[in-house]
Design a protein around this motif. Structure first.
Motif, PDB file in Angstrom:
ATOM      1  N   SER A  88     -13.496  90.169 -23.487  1.00  0.00           N
ATOM      2  CA  SER A  88     -13.435  91.023 -24.418  1.00  0.00           C
ATOM      3  C   SER A  88     -13.779  92.359 -24.587  1.00  0.00           C
ATOM      4  O   SER A  88     -13.550  93.305 -25.159  1.00  0.00           O
ATOM      5  CB  SER A  88     -13.945  90.267 -25.812  1.00  0.00           C
ATOM      6  OG  SER A  88     -15.484  90.226 -25.337  1.00  0.00           O
ATOM      7  N   ARG A  89     -14.462  92.596 -23.076  1.00  0.00           N
ATOM      8  CA  ARG A  89     -14.932  94.005 -22.940  1.00  0.00           C
ATOM      9  C   ARG A  89     -15.183  94.527 -21.598  1.00  0.00           C
ATOM     10  O   ARG A  89     -15.203  93.375 -20.894  1.00  0.00           O
ATOM     11  CB  ARG A  89     -16.190  94.368 -23.931  1.00  0.00           C
ATOM     12  CG  ARG A  89     -17.384  93.771 -23.432  1.00  0.00           C
ATOM     13  CD  ARG A  89     -18.540  93.696 -24.402  1.00  0.00           C
ATOM     14  NE  ARG A  89     -19.778  93.428 -23.745  1.00  0.00           N
ATOM     15  CZ  ARG A  89     -20.766  94.365 -23.690  1.00  0.00           C
ATOM     16  NH1 ARG A  89     -20.690  95.602 -24.069  1.00  0.00           N
ATOM     17  NH2 ARG A  89     -21.660  94.121 -23.085  1.00  0.00           N
ATOM     18  N   THR A  90     -15.681  95.422 -21.250  1.00  0.00           N
ATOM     19  CA  THR A  90     -16.355  95.824 -20.050  1.00  0.00           C
ATOM     20  C   THR A  90     -17.920  96.304 -20.145  1.00  0.00           C
ATOM     21  O   THR A  90     -18.088  97.104 -20.998  1.00  0.00           O
ATOM     22  CB  THR A  90     -15.350  97.120 -19.139  1.00  0.00           C
ATOM     23  OG1 THR A  90     -14.224  96.611 -19.033  1.00  0.00           O
ATOM     24  CG2 THR A  90     -16.270  97.317 -18.197  1.00  0.00           C
ATOM     25  N   LEU A  91     -18.669  95.476 -19.387  1.00  0.00           N
ATOM     26  CA  LEU A  91     -19.981  95.781 -19.511  1.00  0.00           C
ATOM     27  C   LEU A  91     -20.454  96.810 -18.249  1.00  0.00           C
ATOM     28  O   LEU A  91     -20.272  96.416 -17.219  1.00  0.00           O
ATOM     29  CB  LEU A  91     -20.702  94.609 -19.257  1.00  0.00           C
ATOM     30  CG  LEU A  91     -22.364  94.761 -19.243  1.00  0.00           C
ATOM     31  CD1 LEU A  91     -23.067  95.198 -20.463  1.00  0.00           C
ATOM     32  CD2 LEU A  91     -22.973  93.258 -18.671  1.00  0.00           C
ATOM     33  N   ALA A  92     -21.011  98.095 -18.704  1.00  0.00           N
ATOM     34  CA  ALA A  92     -21.346  98.880 -17.820  1.00  0.00           C
ATOM     35  C   ALA A  92     -22.970  98.681 -17.512  1.00  0.00           C
ATOM     36  O   ALA A  92     -23.565  98.609 -18.428  1.00  0.00           O
ATOM     37  CB  ALA A  92     -21.212 100.349 -18.346  1.00  0.00           C
TER      38      ALA A  92
END
Length: 164
Positions: A88-92
């Motif tokens: 659901s997303r990209t974690l930085a």
């Protein structure tokens, strides 16, 4: 000629005397270590936030996250800024490494699974182990390593974590 899909490029780094690797495609950049903005009541391994090109990126002491002793800053200490893909997303996130070595190729057929030691132990974060120069390189499954935090945050707030 080697088949592209049978080989991956990895950034190798050390935590103490051990060598680890992450896929090069998730590494945004490698930075010198600097102090972070502390976040109250965070987990022990969360060192704080660091401004990375206008984005607040959480910095993780990977040694603590893996159950090792705290990182002691040296002139070789680096931050690997990663973009970890989730459905659901990209974690930085920034990971503290004692030393970053190189980008190196590993063939998929070189990778072994986490060793069986006869009892259950938390090896979920190990994507594979590669033998190299008489030693081993542990390839970290970043999504598994950080999925617990994402799930815990979702349980605390009662809703899924949204993209930044």
């Amino acid at each position: 000629m080697s088949n592209v899909s049978s080989e991956g490029q990895f950034v190798t780094f050390s935590l103490g005397d051990e060598v680890f690797a992450v896929p090069v495609e998730v590494v945004r950049e490698i930075l010198d270590h600097e102090d972070t903005f502390k976040i109250p009541h965070g987990p022990e391994y969360l060192l704080g936030l660091r401004d990375v090109r206008g984005q607040g990126v959480p910095i993780i002491d990977l040694r603590l996250r893996l159950g090792m002793t705290r990182t002691v800053k040296t002139p070789h200490t680096r931050i690997l800024v990663l973009d970890i893909p989730f459905p659901s997303r990209t974690l930085a996130v920034g990971l503290v490494a004692d030393k970053v070595f190189e980008v190196t190729p590993f063939r998929r057929d070189q990778m072994e699974t986490a060793p069986d030691i006869g009892v259950h132990w938390n090896s979920d974060y190990i994507a594979g182990v590669v033998r190299r120069e008489g030693d081993f390189v542990v390839i970290i499954d970043l999504a598994r390593l950080f999925s617990d935090e994402e799930n815990a945050l979702a349980r605390q707030t009662g809703k899924p974590v949204q993209a930044a």
